[in-house]
Write an enzyme that holds these catalytic residues in place. Structure first.
Site, PDB file in Angstrom:
ATOM      1  N   CYS A   1      -5.981  -2.417   2.671  1.00  0.00           N
ATOM      2  CA  CYS A   1      -6.011  -3.632   1.863  1.00  0.00           C
ATOM      3  C   CYS A   1      -6.707  -4.773   2.601  1.00  0.00           C
ATOM      4  CB  CYS A   1      -4.586  -4.046   1.494  1.00  0.00           C
ATOM      5  SG  CYS A   1      -3.840  -3.067   0.166  1.00  0.00           S
TER       6      CYS A   1
ATOM      7  N   HIS B   1      -1.108  -8.326  -5.803  1.00  0.00           N
ATOM      8  CA  HIS B   1       0.121  -7.594  -6.125  1.00  0.00           C
ATOM      9  C   HIS B   1       1.228  -8.447  -6.732  1.00  0.00           C
ATOM     10  CE1 HIS B   1      -1.553  -4.030  -4.404  1.00  0.00           C
ATOM     11  NE2 HIS B   1      -1.772  -4.631  -3.250  1.00  0.00           N
TER      12      HIS B   1
END
Length: 285
Positions: free
Chosen positions: A246, A205
């Site tokens: 995740c 990210h």
């Protein structure tokens, strides 16, 4: 070779599907119901050293998914807001109270701005609290009711109802003072590699946003838009659901929703979005 190429190659080598560059966020603007302007791009907060600009995850979605957020009649997450509105006025527990008994019949009058500052330090409790923790504190200590399950449908719907009241307001999570230690714990987690794939939150990210991994267009992992209706799961989910997903994707044992680890991570990740608008309930793939 730039850092994104290096990271993409390294991730492919350790077992994930190859990453392809997708061109980053689009340039579309989000205005809900024709009048609620949502900031989806702004300067990164000063405490972020690796990013100059932050983007809402909405900017990484397809046109079709983006369109579902433009009007509340099309947003499947709004069904859960309506359900929570029914719960808002429902008396539960031994004290004969509802949410409305303390906060009024219209949450727009009492909950505006609340979502924008959570997680936050609670002086009386001596801890950082997420919005879900505060909801359960009210249920148990004010209403005498059973707490919601941390990621239950009832809890997530109530978070969505409270979030709606702050849509368009900037996220402004405090990270100094007594919250600083928890924030540092969350930051350490964000950059710690987990699982057999040895991936951190930052690998995807921060270093690879804008790339495709499998069929997913990686965003910056901002949480200003939670709760979010996830189309692939056909339900409304909250931040800790996504954290679990995740970490499992790295092939690691995950932490529990509401755990100190995830509370710290939520505080840190929320602070990375300071300046973006509160957006939930949003729609994502």
């Amino acid at each position: 070779m730039n850092i994104r190429t290096v990271t993409a190659v390294s991730i492919a080598l350790i077992g994930l599907a190859p990453i392809a560059w997708a061109g980053g966020p689009d340039d579309d603007e989000l205005v809900i119901n024709g009048d609620i302007e949502i900031v989806t791009e702004t300067d990164a907060p000063a405490h972020l050293e690796e990013l100059d600009t932050i983007y809402s995850g909405w900017r990484f979605r397809t046109d079709e998914t983006q369109a579902l957020q433009l009007d509340d009649f099309d947003n499947p997450g709004m069904i859960f807001v309506d359900q929570a509105m029914d719960s808002w006025g429902t008396v539960e527990g031994t004290e004969g109270k509802s949410c409305a008994a303390c906060h009024g019949d219209d949450p727009a009058e009492s909950m505006t701005g609340v979502r924008a500052v959570y997680p936050k330090w609670n002086e009386d409790a001596g801890e950082v609290r997420t919005l879900a923790m505060q909801i359960n504190d009210c249920r148990q200590n004010q209403m005498g009711a059973e707490p919601y399950g941390y990621t239950s449908a009832d809890m997530t719907a109530m978070e969505a109802l409270i979030s709606v009241q702050s849509r368009g307001m900037p996220v402004n999570v405090a990270i100094d003072g007594p919250a600083a230690d928890t924030w540092e714990q969350g930051k350490e987690m964000y950059y710690t590699r987990y699982g057999q794939l040895e991936l951190s939150c930052a690998n995807c990210h921060e270093q690879n946003y804008g790339n495709y991994i499998r069929a997913d267009h990686l965003s910056q992992g901002q949480i200003n838009a939670f709760p979010t209706y996830r189309l692939k799961q056909a339900k409304l989910i909250q931040q800790h659901n996504r954290f679990q997903g995740c970490i499992r994707d790295t092939r690691a044992e995950t932490f529990k929703p509401g755990s100190p680890e995830f509370v710290a991570l939520e505080l840190y990740v929320a602070s990375r979005g300071n300046g973006l608008s509160v957006e939930g309930p949003s729609v994502r793939n």
